[in-house]
Design a protein around this motif. Structure first.
Motif, PDB file in Angstrom:
ATOM      1  N   SER A   1      24.120  40.371 -14.373  1.00  0.00           N
ATOM      2  CA  SER A   1      23.420  39.646 -14.366  1.00  0.00           C
ATOM      3  C   SER A   1      22.608  40.649 -12.531  1.00  0.00           C
ATOM      4  CB  SER A   1      24.284  39.060 -13.634  1.00  0.00           C
ATOM      5  OG  SER A   1      23.683  37.977 -12.662  1.00  0.00           O
ATOM      6  N   ILE A   2      21.806  40.412 -12.862  1.00  0.00           N
ATOM      7  CA  ILE A   2      20.830  40.930 -11.519  1.00  0.00           C
ATOM      8  C   ILE A   2      20.051  39.495 -10.947  1.00  0.00           C
ATOM      9  CG2 ILE A   2      20.367  42.968 -13.356  1.00  0.00           C
ATOM     10  CD1 ILE A   2      17.327  42.080 -14.001  1.00  0.00           C
ATOM     11  N   SER A   3      20.048  40.183  -9.631  1.00  0.00           N
ATOM     12  CA  SER A   3      19.144  39.885  -8.525  1.00  0.00           C
ATOM     13  C   SER A   3      18.311  39.818  -7.668  1.00  0.00           C
ATOM     14  CB  SER A   3      20.302  38.105  -7.392  1.00  0.00           C
ATOM     15  OG  SER A   3      19.662  37.481  -6.849  1.00  0.00           O
ATOM     16  N   VAL A   4      17.203  39.616  -6.781  1.00  0.00           N
ATOM     17  CA  VAL A   4      16.725  40.534  -6.562  1.00  0.00           C
ATOM     18  C   VAL A   4      15.964  39.676  -4.926  1.00  0.00           C
ATOM     19  CG1 VAL A   4      14.556  39.728  -7.458  1.00  0.00           C
ATOM     20  CG2 VAL A   4      14.607  42.370  -6.472  1.00  0.00           C
ATOM     21  N   SER A   5      15.745  40.855  -3.893  1.00  0.00           N
ATOM     22  CA  SER A   5      14.820  39.806  -2.707  1.00  0.00           C
ATOM     23  C   SER A   5      14.345  41.089  -2.158  1.00  0.00           C
ATOM     24  CB  SER A   5      16.172  39.907  -1.744  1.00  0.00           C
ATOM     25  OG  SER A   5      17.280  40.362  -0.864  1.00  0.00           O
ATOM     26  N   LYS A   6      15.566  41.969  -0.766  1.00  0.00           N
ATOM     27  CA  LYS A   6      14.934  43.088  -1.443  1.00  0.00           C
ATOM     28  C   LYS A   6      14.840  45.001  -1.887  1.00  0.00           C
ATOM     29  CE  LYS A   6      14.562  41.896   4.177  1.00  0.00           C
ATOM     30  NZ  LYS A   6      16.423  42.364   5.510  1.00  0.00           N
ATOM     31  N   PHE A   7      16.377  44.332  -2.405  1.00  0.00           N
ATOM     32  CA  PHE A   7      16.322  45.877  -2.991  1.00  0.00           C
ATOM     33  C   PHE A   7      16.628  44.755  -4.051  1.00  0.00           C
ATOM     34  CE2 PHE A   7      17.734  47.337   0.532  1.00  0.00           C
ATOM     35  CZ  PHE A   7      17.440  48.699   0.408  1.00  0.00           C
TER      36      PHE A   7
END
Lengths: 250, 420
Positions: free
Chosen positions: B317-323
């Motif tokens: 699973s992946i998720s993004v904001s600044k990184f």
């Protein structure tokens, strides 16, 4: 020629004989399908179904406009074929043996017709409760038929009914504004169910009595289908709900 | 039928493997990881683990969590799963504001952009909606029941999302289908107007994500599937704009391996804010594929492949904001004494480099909380990746039987008996 070699065809009429297509009464619409399903409406090759309507580019000159969902032995399609000779229509049936019979029946009718009739009807084996959007584009259909569907009496099995609030969303998607949905059954409980689903749905309105009287298709719902004839023979009652798809903006 | 019943019965005896999930706050205030029924949250501002407070009427999660998500505004967080519970949390106080009981297991969740509705999908293809009246003030609401919004006929819905402008709700299922429905003004009365179907995938859908920019708020949709492609769609008419095959990419990279797999599953996609890039996680691939999406030319292409060096780390699973945050792991691993295992890694979206454990926001303190321990053995990680792959294909792929087997099972059926 061909019909003589097939023992399953009647020698006198050249039509396939029903007794050789022994079918089950029901098929589970919830189970995984193992027959081929078109990826999208653009992938459906109707040229094989309607060879007389194929143009030079290999495509049919028109799109299918009528769909008989759960067409059974195809009685309605065959009556409609001559009533609307220029309209392409398709029957959809889940039971493989029944589909096979209808296919043979249409081919035989085409062969024996002296006036080149029945070129505008065909049948596919599919689960229309799951794959309607794989066959038709938005607003492609002008008439949809649901004649004598499986009643599914148990509450547990209501979700197998072919008319339900949620499935009507999909039927409303493939029907154009002004398109008509015809339902009929000999089971009072199911008749009430189908009518109330359609009444509750914001994208359908009932036809008036005058409209029903002037629509030549309405009377065929009973007289043309095998199930309807059986009900008439036994002196049974039928329950009809005919609704129009209306333009809608939420 | 008989055989599949038996197989299902066997599956229910042993616990189902669930992949570890990750969701990062849109402005990177916190990051949440789930392994099985465990929900772990780390505060990235205060740099400390968060203790969840659950005073709502309703039990805590007691079976695998299958879907988590932060709302776009960053105020709400939702978790849901196999225990048929949908829990709505405040993403500030981390108090549980509401627990919704579903009739069936929950597979996907979405929060409307104005935080006024939560939608969740169950394993039977029904999407439900709950109105969050007054939840924005952080009030704990009495237990609610969902109202049915729409339905995919008896198909597992794998992902649910709102379009960036809030006009549509998009649902993706295991029957290769994406449905785009107009989100109505009165959702509790159902969503009846279908805008389009996006049809083109030839296997189950696993993930969807919107690519958008301030000028194009309605956006385009990207979808990943078990057919080893990521596709780009115009959702207003449901037309397929471009298809990007990722199987060749993965095959080439693992040249040391014997035969590259013919079909790989795209397990997760997320779009990187303020760019035309998206990151995709691919089953059995140790890394991330960066896709670039040209919204004027309507094309989708692979721009970069980021390999994760060293240990075996295949993101689940992946998720993004600044990184770009990634997790790999699973719960209920068969034949192991680990109840659940997870490993968190981070990629910088600017330099596209994989950060070392010490460099990541929160450092080893974060890892200790989210992973349960700082170091995770490699053999467990590869076993987890394999278990997740197996669980996913048995859940979402149609079972294939040979023609002979199928005919054999039909042998007593009436229509198979010959009357001749």
């Amino acid at each position: 020629m061909e019909s003589e070699t097939k023992a399953t065809f009647s020698k006198s009429t050249g039509l396939p004989r029903k007794r050789f297509y022994r079918a089950r009464a029901h098929s589970n619409p919830l189970s995984d399908s193992h027959f081929p399903i078109p990826t999208s409406p653009a992938h459906v090759d109707f040229s094989l179904h309607f060879p007389k309507f194929v143009e030079a580019d290999g495509k049919t000159s028109k799109k299918v406009e009528f769909a008989d969902i759960g067409c059974g032995f195809g009685g309605l399609l065959i009556s409609l074929a001559t009533l609307f000779p220029e309209t392409l229509m398709i029957g959809m049936e889940l039971r493989d043996k029944v589909t096979e019979y209808v296919k043979e029946r249409i081919l035989a009718l085409r062969r024996t017709s002296s006036e080149g009739q029945y070129e505008n009807i065909s049948v596919v084996r599919t689960n229309s409760m799951k794959y309607i959007p794989n066959y038709f584009e938005k607003g492609q259909l002008s008439k949809m038929f649901f004649l004598f569907p499986d009643p599914h009496f148990k509450e547990k099995n209501y979700r197998r009914r072919v008319i339900s609030n949620h499935l009507l969303d999909e039927y409303a998607f493939v029907l154009r504004a002004g398109g008509i949905i015809y339902t009929i059954t000999d089971v009072e409980e199911l008749g009430e169910w189908m009518k109330s689903c359609l009444e509750k749905h914001p994208m359908f309105e009932p036809l008036t009595q005058e409209e029903l009287d002037s629509d030549p298709v309405v009377e065929l719902l009973c007289s043309a289908t095998e199930e309807g004839q059986k009900v008439a023979r036994n002196g049974g009652q039928t329950f009809r709900a005919v609704f129009r798809r209306i333009a809608y903006a939420s | 039928m008989e055989e599949s019943h038996i197989e299902k019965g066997e599956c229910q005896n042993k616990l189902e493997v669930a992949p570890a999930l990750i969701s990062v706050h849109p402005s990177q205030k916190s990051v949440a990881v789930t392994v099985g029924s465990d929900l772990r949250v780390f505060d990235l501002i205060e740099n400390c683990p968060i203790t969840l407070v659950d005073e709502s009427e309703g039990p805590a999660h007691k079976d695998s969590i299958r879907a988590i998500r932060h709302g776009a505004s960053g105020k709400l967080f939702v978790s849901a799963g196999d225990d048929k519970l949908v829990k709505i949390w405040s993403a500030d106080s981390w108090r549980c504001l509401n627990t919704v009981c579903s009739e069936k297991r929950v597979t996907a969740v979405a929060i409307s952009s104005d935080d006024s509705y939560v939608c969740y999908a169950d394993k039977f293809g029904v999407v439900w909606v709950v109105e969050l009246d007054g939840i924005n003030e952080g009030k704990v609401l009495p237990a609610k029941k969902g109202a049915s919004l729409l339905s995919h006929y008896c198909s597992i819905i794998t992902r649910l999302d709102f379009s960036p402008d809030g006009r549509y709700i998009v649902s993706a299922d295991r029957d290769f289908k994406i449905r785009v429905t107009v989100f109505p003004k009165k959702p509790l009365e159902g969503a009846h107007e279908i805008q389009s179907f996006c049809l083109g995938h030839t296997e189950f859908l696993t993930c969807i994500a919107f690519v958008w920019n301030p000028e194009l708020t309605q956006g385009y949709l990207m979808s990943g599937s078990g057919d080893s492609t990521v596709r780009l769609w115009d959702i207003t008419c449901g037309s397929l704009l471009d298809t990007c095959d990722v199987s060749t990419m993965v095959g080439d990279l693992e040249s040391s391996e014997s035969e590259p797999p013919s079909q790989v599953t795209v397990t997760d996609i997320c779009t990187i804010p303020n760019s035309s890039l998206a990151a995709a996680a691919i089953q059995s691939f140790q890394g991330i594929v960066l896709l670039s999406c040209d919204l004027s030319a309507h094309t989708l292409s692979i721009t970069k492949v980021i390999k994760i060096p060293g240990e075996s780390f295949i993101p689940t699973s992946i998720s993004v904001s600044k990184f770009l945050w990634m997790v790999s792991g699973a719960s209920n691993l068969p034949g192991s004494n680990h109840p659940g295992v997870s490993r968190v890694r981070v990629i910088s979206t600017e330099t596209c480099s994989v950060l070392e454990d010490e460099q990541i926001p929160g450092g080893t303190k974060l890892l200790k909380h989210l992973q349960g321990k700082v170091r995770v053995e490699e053999s467990v990680m590869s076993a987890a990746a394999e278990a997740v792959r197996e669980a996913m294909s048995s859940l979402l792929m149609k079972k294939q039987y040979s023609d002979e087997k199928r005919e054999f099972r039909k042998r007593t059926r009436n229509d198979k008996k010959t009357t001749l």
